[in-house]
Design a protein around this motif. Structure first.
Motif, PDB file in Angstrom:
ATOM      1  N   ASN A  59       0.850  -1.039  -0.080  1.00  7.66           N
ATOM      2  CA  ASN A  59      -0.102  -0.305  -0.129  1.00  7.66           C
ATOM      3  C   ASN A  59       0.589   1.030  -0.425  1.00  7.66           C
ATOM      4  OD1 ASN A  59      -2.085   1.312  -0.268  1.00  7.66           O
ATOM      5  ND2 ASN A  59      -2.634   1.538   1.930  1.00  7.66           N
ATOM      6  N   HIS A  81      -1.415   3.355  -3.797  1.00  5.82           N
ATOM      7  CA  HIS A  81      -1.821   2.590  -5.043  1.00  5.82           C
ATOM      8  C   HIS A  81      -1.483   0.845  -4.113  1.00  5.82           C
ATOM      9  CE1 HIS A  81       0.468  -0.353  -8.231  1.00  5.82           C
ATOM     10  NE2 HIS A  81      -0.585  -0.741  -7.849  1.00  5.82           N
ATOM     11  N   LYS A  83      -2.569  -3.442  -3.367  1.00  6.63           N
ATOM     12  CA  LYS A  83      -2.135  -5.088  -3.915  1.00  6.63           C
ATOM     13  C   LYS A  83      -2.390  -5.617  -2.264  1.00  6.63           C
ATOM     14  CE  LYS A  83       1.193  -4.234  -7.575  1.00  6.63           C
ATOM     15  NZ  LYS A  83       2.736  -5.158  -7.957  1.00  6.63           N
ATOM     16  N   ASN A  85      -5.695  -9.140  -2.069  1.00  2.00           N
ATOM     17  CA  ASN A  85      -6.414  -9.937  -2.156  1.00  2.00           C
ATOM     18  C   ASN A  85      -8.027 -10.363  -1.102  1.00  2.00           C
ATOM     19  OD1 ASN A  85      -7.563 -12.868  -1.651  1.00  2.00           O
ATOM     20  ND2 ASN A  85      -6.047 -12.796  -3.479  1.00  2.00           N
ATOM     21  N   ASN A  90      -7.787 -11.469  -6.505  1.00  2.00           N
ATOM     22  CA  ASN A  90      -6.588 -10.529  -6.701  1.00  2.00           C
ATOM     23  C   ASN A  90      -7.049  -8.569  -6.772  1.00  2.00           C
ATOM     24  OD1 ASN A  90      -4.419 -12.197  -5.116  1.00  2.00           O
ATOM     25  ND2 ASN A  90      -3.857 -12.995  -7.470  1.00  2.00           N
ATOM     26  N   ASN A  91      -6.370  -7.965  -6.049  1.00  2.00           N
ATOM     27  CA  ASN A  91      -6.955  -6.559  -6.794  1.00  2.00           C
ATOM     28  C   ASN A  91      -5.491  -5.995  -6.224  1.00  2.00           C
ATOM     29  OD1 ASN A  91      -9.434  -5.961  -6.156  1.00  2.00           O
ATOM     30  ND2 ASN A  91      -9.070  -7.248  -4.750  1.00  2.00           N
ATOM     31  N   ASP A  92      -5.459  -4.741  -7.767  1.00  2.00           N
ATOM     32  CA  ASP A  92      -4.544  -4.034  -8.291  1.00  2.00           C
ATOM     33  C   ASP A  92      -4.296  -2.569  -8.276  1.00  2.00           C
ATOM     34  OD1 ASP A  92      -1.436  -2.806  -8.479  1.00  2.00           O
ATOM     35  OD2 ASP A  92      -1.040  -4.511 -10.187  1.00  2.00           O
ATOM     36  N   ASP A  93      -4.820  -1.393  -6.849  1.00  2.00           N
ATOM     37  CA  ASP A  93      -5.476  -0.270  -7.919  1.00  2.00           C
ATOM     38  C   ASP A  93      -5.161   0.945  -7.240  1.00  2.00           C
ATOM     39  OD1 ASP A  93      -8.782  -1.815  -6.332  1.00  2.00           O
ATOM     40  OD2 ASP A  93      -7.345  -0.251  -5.153  1.00  2.00           O
TER      41      ASP A  93
END
Length: 128
Positions: A59, A81, A83, A85, A90-93
């Motif tokens: 983060n 930003h 990352k 789960n 999985n989240n990358d946002d």
């Protein structure tokens, strides 16, 4: 240390992968509104962060977009930003967050927070 510097340090702690660093800055009556619109109180936030359904791997604070202090109240808007789960997904946002802080007994605490829906890291960053 100035109020502005203290609040910037709080934001940095809130962006740490160790949720406990951010928790120490949350007011007992804090409410956090998730992208779904569903609010969590301080206990609900801690339960979510300690649940096996959530794993945060990174983060990163990308920017502090707005920060204003007025007497014992302040707001800060910042972009991160992250990352993580959530329930096997999985989240990358990149997300924009807003926090309202209240100063009590010389100490700033987050009384309200809200997170936007995340966007892809490859999407253009929001402009402030």
């Amino acid at each position: 240390m100035s109020d502005t510097k203290q609040i910037k340090n709080i934001v940095k702690d809130m962006c740490n992968t160790d949720y406990k660093l951010g928790m120490k800055h949350m007011h007992d009556n804090c409410v956090f509104v998730r992208p779904s619109g569903n609010p969590l109180d301080r206990e609900g936030w801690e339960n979510m962060m300690t649940n096996d359904d959530v794993t945060v791997t990174s983060n990163e604070l990308l920017s502090i977009n707005k920060l204003e202090v007025s007497d014992n109240m302040a707001y800060v808007c910042y972009t991160t930003h992250g990352k993580f789960n959530y329930k096997g997904t999985n989240n990358d946002d990149v997300a924009v967050l807003t926090s309202i802080l209240k100063k009590e007994n010389g100490e700033w605490k987050v009384i309200h927070g809200q997170r936007s829906t995340g966007r892809k890291p490859s999407d253009p960053l929001p402009k402030f």
